[in-house]
Write a protein that holds these residues in place. Structure first.
Motif, PDB file in Angstrom:
ATOM      1  N   UNK A 196      -2.816  11.405  10.942  1.00 31.75           N
ATOM      2  CA  UNK A 196      -2.785  10.246  10.055  1.00 31.75           C
ATOM      3  C   UNK A 196      -3.278  10.556   8.662  1.00 31.75           C
ATOM      4  N   UNK A 197      -4.178  11.492   8.563  1.00 36.78           N
ATOM      5  CA  UNK A 197      -4.727  11.846   7.256  1.00 36.78           C
ATOM      6  C   UNK A 197      -3.926  12.933   6.552  1.00 36.78           C
ATOM      7  N   UNK A 198      -3.539  13.952   7.296  1.00 31.96           N
ATOM      8  CA  UNK A 198      -2.964  15.133   6.659  1.00 31.96           C
ATOM      9  C   UNK A 198      -1.460  15.312   6.873  1.00 31.96           C
ATOM     10  N   UNK A 199      -0.847  14.499   7.722  1.00 29.31           N
ATOM     11  CA  UNK A 199       0.592  14.638   7.973  1.00 29.31           C
ATOM     12  C   UNK A 199       1.289  13.293   7.804  1.00 29.31           C
ATOM     13  N   UNK A 200       0.908  12.577   6.758  1.00 29.09           N
ATOM     14  CA  UNK A 200       1.563  11.312   6.449  1.00 29.09           C
ATOM     15  C   UNK A 200       2.144  11.398   5.036  1.00 29.09           C
ATOM     16  N   UNK A 201       3.212  10.660   4.821  1.00 24.14           N
ATOM     17  CA  UNK A 201       3.949  10.721   3.558  1.00 24.14           C
ATOM     18  C   UNK A 201       3.954   9.330   2.927  1.00 24.14           C
ATOM     19  N   UNK A 202       3.525   9.210   1.670  1.00 27.80           N
ATOM     20  CA  UNK A 202       3.553   7.904   0.996  1.00 27.80           C
ATOM     21  C   UNK A 202       4.974   7.357   0.889  1.00 27.80           C
ATOM     22  N   UNK A 203       5.099   6.035   1.005  1.00 25.62           N
ATOM     23  CA  UNK A 203       6.424   5.405   0.947  1.00 25.62           C
ATOM     24  C   UNK A 203       6.727   4.783  -0.406  1.00 25.62           C
ATOM     25  N   UNK A 204       5.723   4.586  -1.222  1.00 26.43           N
ATOM     26  CA  UNK A 204       5.905   3.849  -2.473  1.00 26.43           C
ATOM     27  C   UNK A 204       5.498   2.390  -2.339  1.00 26.43           C
ATOM     28  N   UNK A 205       5.352   1.936  -1.097  1.00 29.21           N
ATOM     29  CA  UNK A 205       4.847   0.589  -0.826  1.00 29.21           C
ATOM     30  C   UNK A 205       3.334   0.733  -0.681  1.00 29.21           C
ATOM     31  N   UNK A 206       2.523  -0.088  -1.364  1.00 24.33           N
ATOM     32  CA  UNK A 206       1.064   0.066  -1.296  1.00 24.33           C
ATOM     33  C   UNK A 206       0.530   0.097   0.146  1.00 24.33           C
ATOM     34  N   UNK A 207      -0.360   1.052   0.402  1.00 20.52           N
ATOM     35  CA  UNK A 207      -1.061   1.196   1.687  1.00 20.52           C
ATOM     36  C   UNK A 207      -0.113   1.353   2.879  1.00 20.52           C
ATOM     37  N   UNK A 208       1.054   1.925   2.653  1.00 18.32           N
ATOM     38  CA  UNK A 208       2.042   2.107   3.715  1.00 18.32           C
ATOM     39  C   UNK A 208       2.582   3.530   3.618  1.00 18.32           C
ATOM     40  N   UNK A 209       2.446   4.278   4.714  1.00 11.48           N
ATOM     41  CA  UNK A 209       2.902   5.658   4.732  1.00 11.48           C
ATOM     42  C   UNK A 209       3.780   5.923   5.953  1.00 11.48           C
ATOM     43  N   UNK A 210       4.537   6.996   5.877  1.00 13.07           N
ATOM     44  CA  UNK A 210       5.295   7.473   7.029  1.00 13.07           C
ATOM     45  C   UNK A 210       4.316   8.289   7.859  1.00 13.07           C
ATOM     46  N   UNK A 211       4.077   7.863   9.088  1.00 13.31           N
ATOM     47  CA  UNK A 211       3.022   8.429   9.930  1.00 13.31           C
ATOM     48  C   UNK A 211       3.587   9.268  11.076  1.00 13.31           C
TER      49      UNK A 211
END
Length: 184
Positions: free
Chosen positions: A25-40
């Protein structure tokens, strides 16, 4: 020992699973451009662990892993999404456990069932439960949290559909098929 108690193997799986959830969750997630939402990527691992160890382990890995990740890396726990992570682990475990990945069989039927289950569970969790809890617990604006829920849900469904399926198939290949031994 009581019959309904968790095995040591399951307890260890919960601890290790929660730790891996935090790391992914910390090191293998990608930001989506939507605040506080990442690809997990952590949800692919959660789906596999829930499938192998069942609903209690899946629910606890989602709950503990997400809560620890939020606490350690963000300084506060966002309980609405932690609850959804527990929900996802619990319900994938309830349904996907019937696939019996330990049998070593990962054919088309098992893969399709795994993905129908994970997509349905995550759709309920991220499209409905997370936004409703965000509004109820944190009084967040509905349009913001529904957008976040849809983006998180779709990205998690795709991530589990790709990475989770690969993990499922490779894990199944490590198991002996029940009819793989022949009597000589």
């Amino acid at each position: 020992m009581e019959k309904n108690s968790l095995s040591i193997k399951t307890i260890v799986a919960i601890g290790i699973g929660a730790a891996v959830f935090v790391i992914l969750g910390r090191f293998a997630s990608i930001p989506t451009g939507i605040p506080n939402t990442t690809i997990e990527t952590s949800y692919a691992f959660l789906a596999l662990m829930a499938t192998i160890f069942g609903p209690i382990a899946g629910g606890l890995i989602g709950l503990i892993g997400h809560a620890l990740k939020d606490a350690v890396f963000y300084g506060a726990i966002w309980w609405s999404w932690v609850i959804v992570s527990a929900f996802v682990g619990l319900f994938i475990g309830l349904f996907a456990k019937r696939l019996n990945v330990e049998s070593g069989i990962a054919g088309s039927r098992q893969i399709v069932t795994f993905n129908i289950v994970q997509a349905a569970v995550q759709a309920v969790g991220w499209f409905l439960l997370a936004p409703i809890l965000d509004v109820a617990i944190y009084a967040e604006p509905a349009n913001k949290v529904y957008l976040q829920g849809i983006v998180a849900g779709l990205s998690n469904i795709v991530t589990v559909g790709v990475i989770g399926t690969i993990l499922y198939v490779y894990y199944a290949k490590t198991r002996s098929q029940s009819d793989s031994l022949a009597k000589e």
